[in-house]
Write a protein that holds these residues in place. Structure first.
Motif, mmCIF file in Angstrom:
data_model
loop_
_atom_site.group_PDB
_atom_site.id
_atom_site.type_symbol
_atom_site.label_atom_id
_atom_site.label_comp_id
_atom_site.label_asym_id
_atom_site.label_seq_id
_atom_site.Cartn_x
_atom_site.Cartn_y
_atom_site.Cartn_z
ATOM 1 N N LYS A 57 0.859 -1.178 0.000
ATOM 2 C CA LYS A 57 0.000 0.000 0.000
ATOM 3 C C LYS A 57 0.894 1.225 0.000
ATOM 4 C CE LYS A 57 -4.324 -1.091 1.908
ATOM 5 N NZ LYS A 57 -5.247 -0.725 2.934
ATOM 6 N N GLU A 58 1.603 1.417 1.044
ATOM 7 C CA GLU A 58 2.622 2.450 1.166
ATOM 8 C C GLU A 58 3.742 1.825 1.963
ATOM 9 O OE1 GLU A 58 3.279 5.532 0.150
ATOM 10 O OE2 GLU A 58 1.454 5.744 -0.990
ATOM 11 N N GLY A 59 4.929 1.910 1.459
ATOM 12 C CA GLY A 59 6.014 1.285 2.195
ATOM 13 C C GLY A 59 7.318 2.028 1.988
ATOM 14 N N GLY A 60 8.240 1.832 2.891
ATOM 15 C CA GLY A 60 9.543 2.425 2.765
ATOM 16 C C GLY A 60 9.645 3.840 3.303
ATOM 17 N N TRP A 61 8.616 4.350 3.913
ATOM 18 C CA TRP A 61 8.644 5.702 4.459
ATOM 19 C C TRP A 61 9.074 5.653 5.920
ATOM 20 C CZ3 TRP A 61 8.065 9.658 1.167
ATOM 21 C CH2 TRP A 61 7.403 9.427 -0.028
ATOM 22 N N THR A 67 2.028 9.163 5.672
ATOM 23 C CA THR A 67 1.828 8.868 4.248
ATOM 24 C C THR A 67 0.447 9.267 3.750
ATOM 25 O OG1 THR A 67 1.168 6.608 4.801
ATOM 26 C CG2 THR A 67 3.489 6.981 4.260
ATOM 27 N N GLU A 68 -0.445 9.613 4.663
ATOM 28 C CA GLU A 68 -1.773 10.075 4.260
ATOM 29 C C GLU A 68 -1.722 11.524 3.780
ATOM 30 O OE1 GLU A 68 -4.515 8.062 4.255
ATOM 31 O OE2 GLU A 68 -3.135 6.459 4.837
ATOM 32 N N GLU A 69 -0.711 12.265 4.215
ATOM 33 C CA GLU A 69 -0.584 13.683 3.859
ATOM 34 C C GLU A 69 0.366 13.837 2.679
ATOM 35 O OE1 GLU A 69 -2.196 16.315 5.033
ATOM 36 O OE2 GLU A 69 -3.357 14.995 6.341
ATOM 37 N N PHE A 70 -0.163 14.365 1.588
ATOM 38 C CA PHE A 70 0.631 14.561 0.381
ATOM 39 C C PHE A 70 1.782 15.536 0.628
ATOM 40 C CE2 PHE A 70 1.400 16.953 -3.562
ATOM 41 C CZ PHE A 70 1.858 15.917 -4.355
ATOM 42 N N GLU A 71 1.522 16.596 1.362
ATOM 43 C CA GLU A 71 2.552 17.607 1.622
ATOM 44 C C GLU A 71 3.713 17.031 2.420
ATOM 45 O OE1 GLU A 71 2.950 20.691 0.472
ATOM 46 O OE2 GLU A 71 1.194 20.300 -0.786
ATOM 47 N N ASP A 72 3.437 16.164 3.389
ATOM 48 C CA ASP A 72 4.504 15.529 4.170
ATOM 49 C C ASP A 72 5.408 14.691 3.271
ATOM 50 O OD1 ASP A 72 3.503 16.685 6.412
ATOM 51 O OD2 ASP A 72 2.783 14.829 7.347
#
Length: 90
Positions: A57-61, A67-72
């Motif tokens: 889904k989202e990984g490596g952060w 990861t829900e915030e685009f600006e972050d």
């Protein structure tokens, strides 16, 4: 609108042509779908590979990045791209 099936023709079975048909016993055959390879001295041992899937889904952060915030995510990517070691790797 949806409607049910419509019967166009109904033919009842008869025994009129029974003598023209030959009843054969069922047969079984094996079908081999594996390609055959020639034996040669340069052939190597077979390597058995296993497919394994993975869903990301989202990984490596890093944990501090939401990861829900685009600006972050965008801010973190800019920070990484400005790093000198990033340019050396890429």
């Amino acid at each position: 609108t949806d409607s049910g099936p419509i019967e166009l023709l109904s033919i009842e079975p008869t025994t009129e042509h029974d003598e023209e048909w030959e009843v054969r016993p069922s047969t079984e055959i094996e079908i081999d779908c594996i390609p055959s390879f020639a034996e040669h001295e340069i052939n190597t041992e077979r390597y058995i590979a296993i497919d394994r899937g993975m869903a990301h889904k989202e990984g490596g952060w890093p944990k501090e990045i939401n990861t829900e915030e685009f600006e972050d995510k965008k801010r973190y990517l800019r920070k990484i791209e400005m790093d000198d070691s990033f340019n050396e790797i890429v």
